[in-house]
Design a protein around this motif. Structure first.
Motif, PDB file in Angstrom:
ATOM      1  N   GLY A  26       0.801  -1.211   0.000  1.00  0.00           N
ATOM      2  CA  GLY A  26       0.000   0.000   0.000  1.00  0.00           C
ATOM      3  C   GLY A  26       0.833   1.260   0.000  1.00  0.00           C
ATOM      4  N   GLY A  27       2.133   1.109  -0.110  1.00  0.00           N
ATOM      5  CA  GLY A  27       3.027   2.251  -0.124  1.00  0.00           C
ATOM      6  C   GLY A  27       4.418   1.792  -0.480  1.00  0.00           C
ATOM      7  N   SER A  28       5.277   2.724  -0.788  1.00  0.00           N
ATOM      8  CA  SER A  28       6.646   2.393  -1.166  1.00  0.00           C
ATOM      9  C   SER A  28       7.609   2.726  -0.042  1.00  0.00           C
ATOM     10  CB  SER A  28       7.041   3.172  -2.419  1.00  0.00           C
ATOM     11  OG  SER A  28       6.252   2.790  -3.518  1.00  0.00           O
ATOM     12  N   LEU A  29       8.571   1.840   0.128  1.00  0.00           N
ATOM     13  CA  LEU A  29       9.566   2.008   1.193  1.00  0.00           C
ATOM     14  C   LEU A  29      10.186   3.393   1.154  1.00  0.00           C
ATOM     15  CD1 LEU A  29      11.458   0.991   3.408  1.00  0.00           C
ATOM     16  CD2 LEU A  29      12.847  -0.077   1.632  1.00  0.00           C
ATOM     17  N   GLY A  30      10.524   3.852  -0.028  1.00  0.00           N
ATOM     18  CA  GLY A  30      11.220   5.124  -0.153  1.00  0.00           C
ATOM     19  C   GLY A  30      10.391   6.340   0.214  1.00  0.00           C
ATOM     20  N   ASP A  31       9.100   6.172   0.389  1.00  0.00           N
ATOM     21  CA  ASP A  31       8.227   7.298   0.687  1.00  0.00           C
ATOM     22  C   ASP A  31       8.039   7.532   2.184  1.00  0.00           C
ATOM     23  OD1 ASP A  31       5.989   6.581  -2.087  1.00  0.00           O
ATOM     24  OD2 ASP A  31       7.850   7.734  -1.994  1.00  0.00           O
ATOM     25  N   TYR A  32       8.578   6.641   3.005  1.00  0.00           N
ATOM     26  CA  TYR A  32       8.291   6.708   4.433  1.00  0.00           C
ATOM     27  C   TYR A  32       9.546   6.652   5.283  1.00  0.00           C
ATOM     28  CZ  TYR A  32       3.474   5.893   3.096  1.00  0.00           C
ATOM     29  OH  TYR A  32       2.229   6.011   2.543  1.00  0.00           O
ATOM     30  N   ILE A  33       9.430   7.232   6.447  1.00  0.00           N
ATOM     31  CA  ILE A  33      10.384   7.002   7.521  1.00  0.00           C
ATOM     32  C   ILE A  33       9.993   5.672   8.140  1.00  0.00           C
ATOM     33  CG2 ILE A  33      11.167   7.799   9.770  1.00  0.00           C
ATOM     34  CD1 ILE A  33      10.357  10.662   8.796  1.00  0.00           C
ATOM     35  N   MET A  34      10.958   4.785   8.272  1.00  0.00           N
ATOM     36  CA  MET A  34      10.677   3.447   8.796  1.00  0.00           C
ATOM     37  C   MET A  34      11.395   3.250  10.127  1.00  0.00           C
ATOM     38  SD  MET A  34       8.716   2.210   6.479  1.00  0.00           S
ATOM     39  CE  MET A  34       8.582   0.577   7.203  1.00  0.00           C
ATOM     40  N   ALA A  35      10.816   2.407  10.944  1.00  0.00           N
ATOM     41  CA  ALA A  35      11.417   2.172  12.253  1.00  0.00           C
ATOM     42  C   ALA A  35      11.007   0.809  12.786  1.00  0.00           C
ATOM     43  CB  ALA A  35      10.987   3.254  13.240  1.00  0.00           C
TER      44      ALA A  35
END
Length: 122
Positions: A26-35
């Motif tokens: 539902g989204g791309s890794l590069g579009d989010y801050i991940m933790a």
């Protein structure tokens, strides 16, 4: 709607290694801050590591030198490689995604996974 699905948890002995995975849909890794966060029984959820998306990585002191986070854009996933595990690492580990480090560091990301349990026996 972003969906995060963790896997890879289990029961291990102290000193062992484990790799957790978080698949993003539902989204791309590069579009989010991940933790990655974790929550031990009776304790508050705590930030383990954050990837702000600018190439930097923030590790909690408890994770430095033992845990390594990585991302795979092709698989749209992040991973947490944990080594030299200790009984105090026992917790449910959660993947999180958001667009603000301010909300991420206070434990209020936009999206949470359901978690995967890691149990380390002594």
């Amino acid at each position: 709607q972003v969906l995060l699905v963790e896997s890879g948890g289990g029961l291990v002995q102290a000193g062992d290694s484990l790799r957790l995975s978080c698949l993003i849909s539902g989204g791309s890794l590069g579009d989010y801050i991940m933790a990655w966060f974790r929550q031990a029984p009776g304790k508050e959820r705590e930030l383990v590591v954050a990837m702000p998306g600018d190439g930097s990585i923030m590790y909690a002191d408890s994770a430095k030198g033992r845990f390594t986070v990585s991302g795979d854009n092709a698989r749209n996933a992040i991973y947490l490689q944990m080594s030299a595990l200790k009984p105090e690492d026992t917790a449910a580990y959660f993947c999180a995604a958001g667009r603000s480090m301010r909300t991420m560091v206070v434990g209020k990301p936009a999206y949470w996974g359901k978690g995967t349990q890691v149990t380390v026996s002594s």
